[in-house]
Each structure stands twice: as structure tokens, then as C-alpha cells.
Design a protein around this motif. Structure first.
Motif, PDB file in Angstrom:
ATOM      1  N   THR A  32     -10.339  10.758  -2.356  1.00 39.44           N
ATOM      2  CA  THR A  32      -9.236  11.303  -3.154  1.00 39.44           C
ATOM      3  C   THR A  32      -7.902  10.750  -2.633  1.00 39.44           C
ATOM      4  O   THR A  32      -7.020  10.383  -3.420  1.00 39.44           O
ATOM      5  N   ARG A  33      -7.781  10.652  -1.312  1.00 37.13           N
ATOM      6  CA  ARG A  33      -6.567  10.069  -0.703  1.00 37.13           C
ATOM      7  C   ARG A  33      -6.429   8.601  -1.090  1.00 37.13           C
ATOM      8  O   ARG A  33      -5.318   8.119  -1.363  1.00 37.13           O
ATOM      9  N   PHE A  34      -7.550   7.877  -1.116  1.00 35.80           N
ATOM     10  CA  PHE A  34      -7.503   6.473  -1.509  1.00 35.80           C
ATOM     11  C   PHE A  34      -7.026   6.335  -2.960  1.00 35.80           C
ATOM     12  O   PHE A  34      -6.172   5.499  -3.255  1.00 35.80           O
ATOM     13  N   VAL A  38      -3.711   4.300  -4.300  1.00 37.31           N
ATOM     14  CA  VAL A  38      -3.696   3.281  -5.356  1.00 37.31           C
ATOM     15  C   VAL A  38      -2.652   3.656  -6.400  1.00 37.31           C
ATOM     16  O   VAL A  38      -1.840   2.820  -6.808  1.00 37.31           O
ATOM     17  N   LYS A  39      -2.645   4.925  -6.826  1.00 33.09           N
ATOM     18  CA  LYS A  39      -1.680   5.379  -7.835  1.00 33.09           C
ATOM     19  C   LYS A  39      -0.238   5.130  -7.372  1.00 33.09           C
ATOM     20  O   LYS A  39       0.608   4.711  -8.157  1.00 33.09           O
ATOM     21  N   ALA A  40       0.021   5.372  -6.099  1.00 30.24           N
ATOM     22  CA  ALA A  40       1.377   5.232  -5.551  1.00 30.24           C
ATOM     23  C   ALA A  40       1.678   3.812  -5.085  1.00 30.24           C
ATOM     24  O   ALA A  40       2.779   3.555  -4.586  1.00 30.24           O
ATOM     25  N   ASN A  41       0.715   2.885  -5.228  1.00 27.79           N
ATOM     26  CA  ASN A  41       0.864   1.531  -4.693  1.00 27.79           C
ATOM     27  C   ASN A  41       1.241   1.577  -3.210  1.00 27.79           C
ATOM     28  O   ASN A  41       2.099   0.832  -2.743  1.00 27.79           O
ATOM     29  N   ASP A  42       0.570   2.464  -2.478  1.00 33.74           N
ATOM     30  CA  ASP A  42       0.818   2.678  -1.055  1.00 33.74           C
ATOM     31  C   ASP A  42      -0.080   1.728  -0.249  1.00 33.74           C
ATOM     32  O   ASP A  42      -1.192   2.072   0.153  1.00 33.74           O
ATOM     33  N   ALA A  43       0.411   0.522  -0.030  1.00 32.58           N
ATOM     34  CA  ALA A  43      -0.375  -0.522   0.634  1.00 32.58           C
ATOM     35  C   ALA A  43      -0.773  -0.136   2.053  1.00 32.58           C
ATOM     36  O   ALA A  43      -1.866  -0.497   2.500  1.00 32.58           O
ATOM     37  N   ASP A  44       0.069   0.601   2.770  1.00 31.39           N
ATOM     38  CA  ASP A  44      -0.251   0.974   4.147  1.00 31.39           C
ATOM     39  C   ASP A  44      -1.456   1.914   4.208  1.00 31.39           C
ATOM     40  O   ASP A  44      -2.332   1.763   5.057  1.00 31.39           O
ATOM     41  N   THR A  45      -1.502   2.889   3.307  1.00 26.98           N
ATOM     42  CA  THR A  45      -2.635   3.812   3.281  1.00 26.98           C
ATOM     43  C   THR A  45      -3.901   3.091   2.818  1.00 26.98           C
ATOM     44  O   THR A  45      -4.978   3.297   3.380  1.00 26.98           O
ATOM     45  N   ILE A  46      -3.780   2.237   1.804  1.00 29.09           N
ATOM     46  CA  ILE A  46      -4.925   1.449   1.353  1.00 29.09           C
ATOM     47  C   ILE A  46      -5.454   0.614   2.515  1.00 29.09           C
ATOM     48  O   ILE A  46      -6.665   0.576   2.770  1.00 29.09           O
ATOM     49  N   ASP A  68      -6.926  -8.680  -1.502  1.00 27.28           N
ATOM     50  CA  ASP A  68      -6.557  -8.580  -2.918  1.00 27.28           C
ATOM     51  C   ASP A  68      -6.012  -7.193  -3.236  1.00 27.28           C
ATOM     52  O   ASP A  68      -5.001  -7.060  -3.922  1.00 27.28           O
ATOM     53  N   GLU A  69      -6.701  -6.170  -2.744  1.00 24.74           N
ATOM     54  CA  GLU A  69      -6.290  -4.795  -3.068  1.00 24.74           C
ATOM     55  C   GLU A  69      -4.955  -4.437  -2.418  1.00 24.74           C
ATOM     56  O   GLU A  69      -4.101  -3.801  -3.044  1.00 24.74           O
ATOM     57  N   ILE A  70      -4.767  -4.860  -1.183  1.00 24.77           N
ATOM     58  CA  ILE A  70      -3.495  -4.586  -0.506  1.00 24.77           C
ATOM     59  C   ILE A  70      -2.363  -5.354  -1.172  1.00 24.77           C
ATOM     60  O   ILE A  70      -1.278  -4.813  -1.421  1.00 24.77           O
ATOM     61  N   SER A  71      -2.596  -6.605  -1.499  1.00 26.09           N
ATOM     62  CA  SER A  71      -1.591  -7.435  -2.163  1.00 26.09           C
ATOM     63  C   SER A  71      -1.213  -6.859  -3.527  1.00 26.09           C
ATOM     64  O   SER A  71      -0.037  -6.820  -3.895  1.00 26.09           O
ATOM     65  N   ASP A  72      -2.208  -6.396  -4.281  1.00 27.00           N
ATOM     66  CA  ASP A  72      -1.952  -5.803  -5.601  1.00 27.00           C
ATOM     67  C   ASP A  72      -1.030  -4.592  -5.475  1.00 27.00           C
ATOM     68  O   ASP A  72      -0.104  -4.418  -6.274  1.00 27.00           O
TER      69      ASP A  72
END
Length: 147
Positions: A32-34, A38-46, A68-72
Motif C-alpha cells: 500500500t505504501r509502494f 507511485v501516486k506521489a512520484n516519490d522516487a526515494d520511497t520507491i 526504469d521505475e525510479i526514473s519514471d
């Protein structure tokens, strides 16, 4: 003597592999946190949640790795209005040091300047590591037909 020794080792190994009672809740909260990250584009948490060898496979056969996911997220190519699991659909199954989360996800927003709004099923696999649970593999369905 050997069968007894092997039996004791097998029993001890099974006890070590047994999931802790709160593993399912821990992984559910992490997934759920992940989704919120993603919704918040929070690259650090991802970045903190993904395993080093993470891979995501979409229903259209595209693959995305950790970078890819962090860059997105950093590029904010998608601005989300919704990126949440539908209430009551999340199911977590724990198998020793592996957990699988399945849920119905609602995605709505703007991606690369184009509106998106769809639901899909996903399965996310988490693995227990010395640093805690990490999201290692995900598989998403094609977008579901509109109701």
C-alpha cells in the motif's frame, strides 16, 4: 541415527522458514505504501522498497526494471489522480521468505499529456532480505474492460 538427524534438521529448517504472524500485515502495508509512492512520484520511497533486481511485466509484455521505475517517478511522466488498490481486493499470501500480493488497482491521471483511467489486476512478489521485505517482481494484467 541418520534418519533421526535428518528429521531434526528438516524440522528445524521448517521452523525457521515459517512466516511470522504479522508478515502478511507487514507486506500488505508495504505494498500500500509502494502504491502511494507511485501516486506521489516519490522516487526515494520507491527506491527504498524495490529489490535491486526488481522487474515489472505489464499485460502488454513491456518490462520495467528498478532504474526504469525510479526514473519514471523522478521525471513525473504520469500525474496521478488515483493510484490505489480497490478497497477489499488486496490479498497477501506468505510462503516462508516470499509473499505475493494480489489486488485490483485503479489508475487515473495524465500520462505523457494523455488522460488515462483504467483498472487492472496485479500480483506483486516480495522477498524477505536482511534489510526487510523488498518488492522483487510484479505482473500486471491488461486494463480491464469498462463496466
Amino acid at each position: 541415527m541418520l534418519p533421526c538427524l535428518l528429521g531434526a534438521l528438516c524440522t528445524a529448517g521448517a521452523a525457521l522458514a515459517a512466516p511470522a504472524p504479522d508478515d502478511a500485515a507487514t507486506v500488505a502495508a508495504l505494498d500500500t505504501r509502494f502504491q502511494a509512492a507511485v501516486k506521489a512520484n516519490d522516487a526515494d520511497t520507491i527506491d527504498a522498497i524495490l529489490a535491486d533486481d526488481h522487474i515489472l511485466v505489464t499485460g502488454r509484455g513491456h518490462t520495467f526494471n528498478r532504474d526504469d521505475e525510479i526514473s519514471d517517478a523522478r521525471q513525473k511522466s504520469t500525474v496521478y489522480e488515483h493510484q490505489e488498490e480497490e478497497a477489499g481486493t488486496q490479498k497477501v499470501r506468505v510462503y516462508g521468505d516470499t509473499a505475493v500480493v494480489t489486488a485490483l488497482l485503479w489508475i487515473k491521471g495524465v500520462r505523457d499529456g494523455k488522460p488515462i483511467d483504467y483498472r487492472l489486476w496485479f500480483s506483486d512478489m516480495y522477498v524477505r532480505t536482511p534489510k526487510g521485505w523488498k518488492y522483487a517482481f510484479g505482473m500486471a494484467s491488461l486494463p480491464l474492460p469498462k463496466a
